[in-house]
Design a protein around this motif. Structure first.
Motif, PDB file in Angstrom:
ATOM      1  N   ASP A 344      62.718  44.646 -29.082  1.00 53.72           N
ATOM      2  CA  ASP A 344      63.207  43.373 -30.126  1.00 53.72           C
ATOM      3  C   ASP A 344      63.721  42.359 -28.852  1.00 53.72           C
ATOM      4  OD1 ASP A 344      64.894  41.985 -31.633  1.00 53.72           O
ATOM      5  OD2 ASP A 344      65.865  43.731 -32.889  1.00 53.72           O
ATOM      6  N   PRO A 345      63.115  41.386 -28.491  1.00 50.40           N
ATOM      7  CA  PRO A 345      63.527  40.574 -27.681  1.00 50.40           C
ATOM      8  C   PRO A 345      64.809  39.645 -28.363  1.00 50.40           C
ATOM      9  CG  PRO A 345      61.166  40.371 -27.918  1.00 50.40           C
ATOM     10  CD  PRO A 345      61.606  41.345 -28.921  1.00 50.40           C
ATOM     11  N   ALA A 346      64.860  39.576 -29.487  1.00 50.59           N
ATOM     12  CA  ALA A 346      66.021  38.647 -30.010  1.00 50.59           C
ATOM     13  C   ALA A 346      67.271  39.503 -29.953  1.00 50.59           C
ATOM     14  CB  ALA A 346      65.783  38.410 -31.400  1.00 50.59           C
ATOM     15  N   SER A 347      67.154  40.653 -29.987  1.00 49.99           N
ATOM     16  CA  SER A 347      68.283  41.551 -29.872  1.00 49.99           C
ATOM     17  C   SER A 347      68.817  41.397 -28.493  1.00 49.99           C
ATOM     18  CB  SER A 347      68.271  42.883 -30.529  1.00 49.99           C
ATOM     19  OG  SER A 347      68.071  42.912 -31.817  1.00 49.99           O
ATOM     20  N   GLN A 348      67.769  41.787 -27.536  1.00 51.29           N
ATOM     21  CA  GLN A 348      67.902  41.929 -26.088  1.00 51.29           C
ATOM     22  C   GLN A 348      68.725  40.505 -25.669  1.00 51.29           C
ATOM     23  OE1 GLN A 348      65.218  42.118 -22.160  1.00 51.29           O
ATOM     24  NE2 GLN A 348      64.562  43.208 -23.803  1.00 51.29           N
ATOM     25  N   ASP A 349      68.033  39.307 -26.105  1.00 56.78           N
ATOM     26  CA  ASP A 349      68.654  38.182 -25.809  1.00 56.78           C
ATOM     27  C   ASP A 349      70.257  38.020 -26.195  1.00 56.78           C
ATOM     28  OD1 ASP A 349      66.465  37.250 -24.340  1.00 56.78           O
ATOM     29  OD2 ASP A 349      65.724  36.123 -26.160  1.00 56.78           O
ATOM     30  N   ARG A 350      70.411  38.305 -27.492  1.00 59.00           N
ATOM     31  CA  ARG A 350      71.811  38.282 -28.019  1.00 59.00           C
ATOM     32  C   ARG A 350      72.575  39.140 -27.251  1.00 59.00           C
ATOM     33  NH1 ARG A 350      73.682  39.699 -34.208  1.00 59.00           N
ATOM     34  NH2 ARG A 350      75.746  39.612 -33.869  1.00 59.00           N
ATOM     35  N   LEU A 351      72.364  40.382 -26.974  1.00 63.94           N
ATOM     36  CA  LEU A 351      73.163  41.180 -26.011  1.00 63.94           C
ATOM     37  C   LEU A 351      73.399  40.421 -24.606  1.00 63.94           C
ATOM     38  CD1 LEU A 351      74.472  43.904 -25.593  1.00 63.94           C
ATOM     39  CD2 LEU A 351      72.288  44.804 -24.802  1.00 63.94           C
ATOM     40  N   TYR A 352      72.393  40.169 -24.019  1.00 61.38           N
ATOM     41  CA  TYR A 352      72.569  39.407 -22.906  1.00 61.38           C
ATOM     42  C   TYR A 352      73.677  38.081 -22.965  1.00 61.38           C
ATOM     43  CZ  TYR A 352      71.214  36.773 -18.767  1.00 61.38           C
ATOM     44  OH  TYR A 352      71.372  35.981 -17.259  1.00 61.38           O
ATOM     45  N   GLN A 353      73.575  37.482 -23.831  1.00 57.36           N
ATOM     46  CA  GLN A 353      74.561  36.379 -23.880  1.00 57.36           C
ATOM     47  C   GLN A 353      75.908  37.052 -24.137  1.00 57.36           C
ATOM     48  OE1 GLN A 353      74.224  33.093 -23.495  1.00 57.36           O
ATOM     49  NE2 GLN A 353      72.096  33.914 -23.177  1.00 57.36           N
ATOM     50  N   ASP A 354      75.998  38.133 -24.708  1.00 62.93           N
ATOM     51  CA  ASP A 354      77.210  38.781 -25.260  1.00 62.93           C
ATOM     52  C   ASP A 354      78.018  39.395 -23.838  1.00 62.93           C
ATOM     53  OD1 ASP A 354      79.098  40.159 -27.148  1.00 62.93           O
ATOM     54  OD2 ASP A 354      78.489  42.015 -26.444  1.00 62.93           O
ATOM     55  N   VAL A 355      77.113  39.970 -22.989  1.00 65.58           N
ATOM     56  CA  VAL A 355      77.531  40.487 -21.708  1.00 65.58           C
ATOM     57  C   VAL A 355      77.990  39.233 -20.821  1.00 65.58           C
ATOM     58  CG1 VAL A 355      77.073  41.807 -19.842  1.00 65.58           C
ATOM     59  CG2 VAL A 355      76.501  42.559 -21.990  1.00 65.58           C
ATOM     60  N   THR A 356      76.960  38.261 -20.589  1.00 67.16           N
ATOM     61  CA  THR A 356      77.345  37.409 -19.592  1.00 67.16           C
ATOM     62  C   THR A 356      78.223  36.434 -19.832  1.00 67.16           C
ATOM     63  OG1 THR A 356      75.350  36.168 -20.478  1.00 67.16           O
ATOM     64  CG2 THR A 356      74.920  37.519 -18.554  1.00 67.16           C
ATOM     65  N   SER A 357      78.430  35.919 -21.191  1.00 69.60           N
ATOM     66  CA  SER A 357      79.691  35.322 -21.571  1.00 69.60           C
ATOM     67  C   SER A 357      80.957  35.722 -21.160  1.00 69.60           C
ATOM     68  CB  SER A 357      79.733  35.074 -23.210  1.00 69.60           C
ATOM     69  OG  SER A 357      79.959  36.188 -23.729  1.00 69.60           O
ATOM     70  N   VAL A 358      81.079  37.240 -20.815  1.00 67.82           N
ATOM     71  CA  VAL A 358      82.294  37.644 -20.542  1.00 67.82           C
ATOM     72  C   VAL A 358      82.313  37.904 -19.119  1.00 67.82           C
ATOM     73  CG1 VAL A 358      83.845  39.566 -20.835  1.00 67.82           C
ATOM     74  CG2 VAL A 358      82.591  38.827 -22.847  1.00 67.82           C
TER      75      VAL A 358
END
Length: 424
Positions: A344-358
């Motif tokens: 699920d690339p979309a979920s993967q991208d969303r998780l990446y943004q969630d982590v890297t934003s912090v």
């Protein structure tokens, strides 16, 4: 998947059976919440019993487990049985005659009536081994006030966030070693990109991570050349968990003709033997520090050895049991999480943004940072919903009768609280 059972604290709900067959609730005070239940009027209806429950026979259970292949996905079998028999059903497994509960409301009913010292489903083969070797019982075998005493000694350093946060530097080191290990394996592969057996690497990561906390030492699980004692330890954990279910299911007379009991005992011997050597080494280190007049410093194991709340025999078995509970829980959850993120690339991208934003770049997250990553938490919770590590949570009704839905179960009836879960 081998059965592993988790303990929860509960409270007592006193009950009386009146002469008409109804049930009255006595006023009682919750030991944990301070809530009081008021006396209710007598319910004149007659409750059903365990004999009124439908469910698979022992032969049917064997067929589902070993012919249809549900022995490695027992949570999926529970979903199927719930669809067939409803949210409460009866099943047989080896020596157990079990009432299965698969509804959040009904599970809550069980927990509210389990008493101060909830009794998990018995593990007679574990108890037999402990008696045979003269070992302490530990959380999985002991019960009542002794179980509660050990639980109180073990819990604070594992369940309180400020205490758990102290383990972050050690876990960061283990995570760093895992990432280096994966990169090395990728470069060694034919396409310089593929790790052929990632699940095995995650299993070794889980083992290294939990051992670094429990034993306060690194075992070298992620090295190219894994130490012999560590390999023995890893093999013993896998063998014991696999054989535990087989030994429990087979009648006693088969021990003379089948090898499973002997292999089960050997796995426990190997497991406890390595654990004792690691703990004894820490005891010796503490003695040296004390003799030199130095302050005793350390983490979880040092705390247990210094607190005098548990005997050394109890520390041996408690640490070993905690290790059993921490290895495949970690590796199984990580394996399925990465599998679904890869799909699920979309979920993967969303998780990446969630982590890297912090934590931008290579910044290591703190416990406070993790509270600001809601999608990360959601990903793991959804993975555990679909692939629960523990397929069931057993209780024995010892203190009181238990009413679940319209069924009345007398003392000593095993009631299994099955977590709700579904397949993707």
């Amino acid at each position: 998947m081998p059965l592993r059972l988790t303990v929860y604290h509960g409270r007592t709900l006193s009950t009386l059976i009146d002469r008409s067959g109804g049930l009255r609730f006595k006023s009682c005070t919750s030991r944990h919440l301070g809530a009081t239940f008021q006396t209710t009027e007598t319910h004149p209806k007659k409750y059903k019993t365990i004999d009124d429950l439908s469910g698979p026979s022992l032969a049917t259970t064997v067929y589902w487990l070993f012919v249809k292949g549900y022995s490695v996905k027992s949570h999926a079998m529970q979903i199927e049985h719930k669809n067939i028999y409803g949210p409460v059903w009866r099943s047989r497994f080896g020596p157990f005659d079990v009432v299965n509960v698969a509804s959040a409301d009904l599970i809550a009913q069980v927990i509210r009536q389990e008493g101060r010292y909830p009794i998990r489903t018995e593990l007679p083969h574990w108890k037999e081994y402990r008696d045979m070797r003269g070992q302490a019982y530990g959380l999985h075998v002991d019960e009542g006030p002794e179980w509660y005493r050990m639980r109180r000694a073990l819990n604070p350093k594992l369940l309180k966030l400020p205490e758990v946060s102290r383990y972050a530097p050690v876990i960061h080191q283990v995570v760093g070693d895992l990432l280096q290990r994966i990169e090395k394996l990728r470069l060694r592969s034919g396409d310089h990109a593929t790790v052929s057996d990632l699940a095995s690497e995650l299993y070794k990561f889980g083992f290294e991570g939990i051992s670094s906390i429990l034993f306060e030492t690194r075992l070298g699980c992620l090295q190219d050349e894994i130490p012999e004692d560590t390999l023995k330890f890893i093999a013993a954990v896998g063998d014991m968990l696999t054989l535990s279910e087989i030994v429990l299911f087979l009648p006693l007379w088969t021990r003379k003709v089948l090898p499973f009991w002997k292999r089960f005992v050997q796995a426990w011997d190997d497991l406890v033997g390595v654990a004792q050597r690691l703990i004894d080494r820490k005891v010796a280190e503490i003695d040296v520090q004390m003799q030199a007049g130095k302050p005793v410093e350390g983490m979880y194991l040092t705390h247990l050895l210094s607190s005098d709340k548990l005997s050394l025999r109890e520390v041996y078995i408690s640490i070993t049991e905690l290790l059993l509970g921490g290895v495949d829980t970690t590796s199984n959850t990580l394996s399925w999480t990465l599998y679904h993120l890869a799909r699920d690339p979309a979920s993967q991208d969303r998780l990446y943004q969630d982590v890297t934003s912090v934590c931008p770049g290579r910044q290591q997250p703190s416990s406070e940072d993790l509270t600001r990553m809601p999608y990360l938490k959601a990903v793991f919770k959804e993975t555990l919903r679909m692939y629960p590590v523990v397929p069931g949570n057993g209780r024995l009704t010892l203190e009181n009768e238990v009413v679940v839905d319209n069924y009345l179960f007398p003392k000593k009836d095993p009631v299994s609280s099955v977590p709700l879960c579904s397949q993707p």
